[in-house]
Design a protein around this motif. Structure first.
Motif, PDB file in Angstrom:
ATOM      1  N   TYR A  14       0.850  -1.184   0.000  1.00  0.00           N
ATOM      2  CA  TYR A  14       0.000   0.000   0.000  1.00  0.00           C
ATOM      3  C   TYR A  14       0.890   1.241   0.000  1.00  0.00           C
ATOM      4  CZ  TYR A  14      -3.344  -3.507   1.624  1.00  0.00           C
ATOM      5  OH  TYR A  14      -4.116  -4.633   1.740  1.00  0.00           O
ATOM      6  N   THR A  16       0.568   5.582  -0.214  1.00  0.00           N
ATOM      7  CA  THR A  16      -0.315   6.745  -0.254  1.00  0.00           C
ATOM      8  C   THR A  16       0.513   8.025  -0.244  1.00  0.00           C
ATOM      9  OG1 THR A  16      -0.513   6.916   2.157  1.00  0.00           O
ATOM     10  CG2 THR A  16      -2.144   5.563   1.034  1.00  0.00           C
ATOM     11  N   SER A  18      -0.381  11.962   0.885  1.00  0.00           N
ATOM     12  CA  SER A  18      -1.422  12.777   1.515  1.00  0.00           C
ATOM     13  C   SER A  18      -0.930  14.201   1.733  1.00  0.00           C
ATOM     14  CB  SER A  18      -1.871  12.165   2.845  1.00  0.00           C
ATOM     15  OG  SER A  18      -0.796  12.087   3.758  1.00  0.00           O
ATOM     16  N   LYS A  22      -5.080  14.519   4.288  1.00  0.00           N
ATOM     17  CA  LYS A  22      -6.047  14.041   3.297  1.00  0.00           C
ATOM     18  C   LYS A  22      -5.316  13.324   2.166  1.00  0.00           C
ATOM     19  CE  LYS A  22      -9.564  17.563   4.232  1.00  0.00           C
ATOM     20  NZ  LYS A  22     -10.428  18.608   3.650  1.00  0.00           N
ATOM     21  N   VAL A  23      -5.692  12.074   1.902  1.00  0.00           N
ATOM     22  CA  VAL A  23      -5.031  11.277   0.873  1.00  0.00           C
ATOM     23  C   VAL A  23      -5.360  11.830  -0.515  1.00  0.00           C
ATOM     24  CG1 VAL A  23      -4.910   8.994  -0.213  1.00  0.00           C
ATOM     25  CG2 VAL A  23      -4.983   9.193   2.287  1.00  0.00           C
ATOM     26  N   SER A  26      -3.528   7.012  -3.842  1.00  0.00           N
ATOM     27  CA  SER A  26      -3.431   5.755  -3.121  1.00  0.00           C
ATOM     28  C   SER A  26      -3.274   4.613  -4.115  1.00  0.00           C
ATOM     29  CB  SER A  26      -4.679   5.537  -2.255  1.00  0.00           C
ATOM     30  OG  SER A  26      -4.622   4.306  -1.567  1.00  0.00           O
ATOM     31  N   ASP A 182      -8.350  -0.798   2.251  1.00  0.00           N
ATOM     32  CA  ASP A 182      -7.233   0.052   1.840  1.00  0.00           C
ATOM     33  C   ASP A 182      -6.440   0.417   3.096  1.00  0.00           C
ATOM     34  OD1 ASP A 182      -5.416   1.823   0.854  1.00  0.00           O
ATOM     35  OD2 ASP A 182      -6.854   3.098  -0.190  1.00  0.00           O
ATOM     36  N   GLN A 185      -4.716   3.902   3.483  1.00  0.00           N
ATOM     37  CA  GLN A 185      -5.467   5.004   4.073  1.00  0.00           C
ATOM     38  C   GLN A 185      -5.277   5.015   5.588  1.00  0.00           C
ATOM     39  OE1 GLN A 185      -7.903   7.229   2.414  1.00  0.00           O
ATOM     40  NE2 GLN A 185      -7.919   8.290   4.383  1.00  0.00           N
ATOM     41  N   ASN A 186      -5.365   3.836   6.202  1.00  0.00           N
ATOM     42  CA  ASN A 186      -5.185   3.747   7.657  1.00  0.00           C
ATOM     43  C   ASN A 186      -3.787   4.199   8.070  1.00  0.00           C
ATOM     44  OD1 ASN A 186      -7.703   2.604   7.516  1.00  0.00           O
ATOM     45  ND2 ASN A 186      -7.086   0.569   8.184  1.00  0.00           N
ATOM     46  N   ALA A 188      -1.793   6.202   6.473  1.00  0.00           N
ATOM     47  CA  ALA A 188      -1.670   7.647   6.268  1.00  0.00           C
ATOM     48  C   ALA A 188      -2.282   8.422   7.436  1.00  0.00           C
ATOM     49  CB  ALA A 188      -2.341   8.042   4.953  1.00  0.00           C
ATOM     50  N   GLU A 189      -3.455   7.991   7.878  1.00  0.00           N
ATOM     51  CA  GLU A 189      -4.124   8.675   8.986  1.00  0.00           C
ATOM     52  C   GLU A 189      -3.330   8.548  10.279  1.00  0.00           C
ATOM     53  OE1 GLU A 189      -7.933   6.832   9.045  1.00  0.00           O
ATOM     54  OE2 GLU A 189      -8.685   7.917   7.289  1.00  0.00           O
TER      55      GLU A 189
END
Length: 226
Positions: A14, A16, A18, A22-23, A26, A182, A185-186, A188-189
């Motif tokens: 994965y 990303t 961002s 905010k992505v 991805s 995904d 996304q996790n 990245a956050e």
């Protein structure tokens, strides 16, 4: 803050990009017949930056999955993250894979994350519904891990092997490997959250290390007969 994150520890890769949490791009890359997915890490990063008309100098920080997971994947991801962080003098935040997969829990129950660690051991961690660590990632004996899973207070997240084993015992779990989550996304956050709350120097590149809960498997050379 423009953050590049990548995860080569799980069964898919994965990546990303961002901006301020905010992505904006991805990618999910699977293994091919010829190569393990981590072999595509550098070309994929180059492609993402090129499509966004960016260079590595435009990146403010790096996030990477530090394991547990594939030893080859962990080593590849952390090495690339450290090299980029050192060369650009930017922060590098390492995030455990069990914390990353815990974020698929959309209930009020705490998460119990379980991954097969082989030899009757299980990688285990617990997180409350706010993402706080209740039990940091560690390896437990299979019987001890199952005893915890029998408590129905948890939202249980497993891999293929643990899902099948628990199902045979009548224990429900979510198999993260059977769904198209995904996890980039996790990651990245979680990276953004860490960096926003960081103390000065906390995420210097040299502080990012693989989370080898158990030692990597080593194949000893065969003895040479003389």
């Amino acid at each position: 803050m423009r953050i590049l994150t990548f995860d080569t520890s799980l069964d898919k890769m994965y990546i990303t990009l961002s901006l301020e949490g905010k992505v904006i791009d991805s990618r999910i890359v699977e293994n091919s017949k010829e190569k393990y997915h981590s072999a595509y890490l550098i070309p994929s990063i180059v492609e993402i930056l090129k499509q966004k008309s960016l260079t590595m100098q435009d990146i403010s920080a790096i996030g990477v999955n530090i394991g547990p997971g594939s030893f080859t994947g962990i080593r590849a991801g952390v090495t690339v993250a450290r090299v980029i962080g050192q060369s650009l003098n930017i922060p590098v935040a390492g995030v455990p894979s069990l914390e990353i997969i815990s974020r698929i829990n959309d209930t009020q129950k705490p998460s119990l994350c379980m991954m097969d660690a082989r030899k009757n051991m299980v990688y285990t961690a617990k997180y409350d519904n706010m993402g706080n660590v209740l039990l940091k990632p560690q390896s437990l004996g299979l019987e001890d891990a199952i005893d915890i899973a029998k408590n129905d207070e948890y939202f249980i997240i497993t891999d293929n092997k643990m899902h099948q084993l628990l199902a045979g015992l009548g224990i429900e779990s979510i198999n993260y490997q059977q769904e198209n989550y995904d996890f980039g996304q996790n990651l990245a956050e979680l990276t953004y959250k860490r960096l926003k709350q960081a103390n000065d120097g906390e995420y210097n590149w040299y502080n990012c290390k693989p989370l080898y809960i158990q030692p990597p498997p080593i194949t000893m050379p065969k003895a040479v007969k003389v």
